[in-house]
Design an enzyme around this catalytic site. Structure first.
Site, PDB file in Angstrom:
ATOM      1  N   HIS A  55      -2.842  -1.075  -3.317  1.00  0.00           N
ATOM      2  CA  HIS A  55      -4.097  -0.373  -3.087  1.00  0.00           C
ATOM      3  C   HIS A  55      -4.164   0.890  -3.940  1.00  0.00           C
ATOM      4  CE1 HIS A  55      -4.417  -2.274   1.197  1.00  0.00           C
ATOM      5  NE2 HIS A  55      -4.669  -3.130   0.228  1.00  0.00           N
ATOM      6  N   ASP A  58      -3.826  -5.273   5.686  1.00  0.00           N
ATOM      7  CA  ASP A  58      -4.256  -6.121   4.573  1.00  0.00           C
ATOM      8  C   ASP A  58      -3.062  -6.983   4.157  1.00  0.00           C
ATOM      9  OD1 ASP A  58      -5.796  -7.171   2.494  1.00  0.00           O
ATOM     10  OD2 ASP A  58      -5.143  -5.627   1.089  1.00  0.00           O
ATOM     11  N   SER A  92       0.860  -1.185   0.000  1.00  0.00           N
ATOM     12  CA  SER A  92       0.000   0.000   0.000  1.00  0.00           C
ATOM     13  C   SER A  92       0.894   1.232   0.000  1.00  0.00           C
ATOM     14  CB  SER A  92      -0.937  -0.041   1.206  1.00  0.00           C
ATOM     15  OG  SER A  92      -1.813   1.060   1.214  1.00  0.00           O
TER      16      SER A  92
END
Length: 335
Positions: free
Chosen positions: A39, A131, A12
Site C-alpha cells: 500500500h 486487505d 502494508s
C-alpha cells in the site's frame, strides 16, 4: 507437470522492511516470477522497486502495463494502480479502490489465481486492516498455495490474522523462514487445474476499471441498507465469505473491518460538526436573551436563556461522546 512459478506478495505497514529481508534471501537463480503490492499513497514516487533492487540478487522493476512477464524477475505495483497479471501480461488497472487502497492486494491475488491456478503462490505480510484476506481465499479456491507471515512477529498483525481467519491457509512462516519456504515450494510440482469460480473473474474486471450493471452485481452480492463511504451509493454484501465484504455499484470494495475503520472517521467528523452548530446556536440564544432583556421583553429573554441552557447540555453530551470515541493517547506506548 508444471511447477509452481508465480508468486504474489502483499503487505502494508512494515512490509517494505519485510520485503527487503525476504528478497535479500532469495537465490540469484530463483525459478519464479514475483509480483509485489504494498500500500502506497496515490502520489507515490514509485521508488520501491529501486529500494528492493538494491537488496536482492534478482532484478526488481516497477510494473509497466502491457509488459510480458519474465521468470526470475520481481515486479512492483506502481502508485495508484491495481497490479494484475493476465495471460502472462501485466495489466495496470484504474478500477475503484479496494479496502481503501489502490494498489490493493486482493486484485493481484485473484488475477494470479485465475490465470495460474495451482502454479500460483500467494503471501500475506505485515499490515493494517485485512486487505489480502479475500484475495488469498480466492487464490486458494483456484488451486493455489497460500502463505502467511507469522502474526506474532509482524509489525502490524492485522493482515496476517485476517488472512488466517478467512481461509484454511497452507503455511504460516516466520520472516526468516519465508525465502527458504518459497524456494522449496517452487521446486515442487503444481497440482492439477481446478474449475475457476465465475465471481473471481468478475471482480478482476472491476479492478481493471470495467463497468458492471446492477444485474451482474446481483450474481455475486445482495444489496444491504449501508451507504458507500466513497460515493454514497448502496453497498451490496458479497455472497462468498469469509471474510465479510461489501461492494457498491461503482465498484468500491470493503471488508467489514475496512468499512468500520472508514465510517468511524465519518461519525467522528459528524459529531464535531454537530457540536460546532450547537455551540453557535447557544451563542445566538444568549445574544437574543440579552437583546430581549434590554428591550423589556422579559418572557422572550427567559425563553432564550432556556434554549441556551438546553444547548449547553446537548453540547456537553456531544463532547463526552467525542472524547469517548477518541483513541487512547497512551495506546501502543510502553516497552
Amino acid at each position: 507437470m508444471s511447477r509452481r512459478d508465480i508468486i504474489a506478495i502483499g503487505g502494508s505497514l512494515g512490509a517494505v522492511a519485510a520485503m527487503k529481508h525476504l528478497l535479500g534471501n532469495l537465490p540469484s537463480d530463483f525459478p519464479a516470477t514475483v509480483f509485489v503490492v504494498i500500500h502506497v499513497g496515490a502520489r507515490g514516487k514509485d521508488l520501491l522497486a529501486d529500494v528492493f533492487d538494491a537488496n536482492t540478487r534478482i532484478p526488481v522493476t516497477t510494473a509497466v502495463d502491457g509488459e510480458q512477464i519474465e521468470r526470475g524477475h520481481v515486479y512492483v505495483a506502481p502508485a495508484d494502480h491495481h497490479l494484475l497479471v493476465i495471460d502472462g501480461i501485466i495489466r495496470l488497472g484504474r478500477g475503484p479502490r479496494e479496502n481503501l487502497a489502490r494498489p490493493a492486494v486482493d486484485p493481484l491475488f485473484r488475477s494470479v489465481g485465475l490465470n495460474y491456478g495451482p502454479r500460483a503462490i500467494a503471501v500475506v505480510l505485515t499490515g493494517m486492516l485485512n486487505d489480502g484476506a479475500a484475495g488469498l481465499s480466492d487464490l486458494k479456491r483456484c488451486g493455489g498455495v497460500t502463505v502467511v507471515q507469522n502474526p506474532s512477529e509482524a509489525v502490524a498483525p492485522d493482515m496476517p490474522i485476517g488472512a488466517l481467519r478467512a481461509s484454511d491457509v497452507d503455511y504460516r512462516a516466520s520472516l526468516d523462514g519465508l525465502a527458504a519456504l518459497l524456494v522449496e515450494l517452487t521446486g515442487e510440482e503444481a497440482g492439477s487445474p481446478v474449475p475457476i469460480p465465475g465471481d473471481i473473474k468478475l471482480e478482476i474486471d472491476i479492478a481493471l476499471g470495467r463497468q458492471i450493471g446492477s444485474e451482474t452485481m446481483r450474481t455475486i452480492a445482495d444489496p444491504v441498507p449501508i451507504s458507500c463511504p466513497a460515493c454514497g451509493g448502496v453497498l451490496s454484501q458479497i455472497k462468498n465469505w469469509p471474510p465479510l465484504r461489501f461492494r457498491c455499484q461503482v465498484g468500491h470494495a470493503y471488508t467489514s473491518e475496512a468499512l468500520a475503520a472508514e465510517t468511524e472517521g465519518a461519525v467522528d467528523e459528524a459529531l464535531r460538526v454537530a457540536l460546532r452548530i450547537i455551540e453557535e446556536r447557544v451563542t445566538l440564544s444568549e445574544k437574543m436573551a440579552e437583546d430581549a432583556q434590554r428591550s423589556g421583553f422579559a418572557a422572550a429573554a427567559a425563553a432564550n436563556r432556556r434554549r441556551a441552557k438546553e444547548g449547553r447540555q446537548h453540547a456537553e453530551t456531544l463532547r463526552r461522546a467525542i472524547a469517548g470515541s477518541a483513541p487512547d493517547a497512551t495506546a501502543g506506548k510502553g516497552g
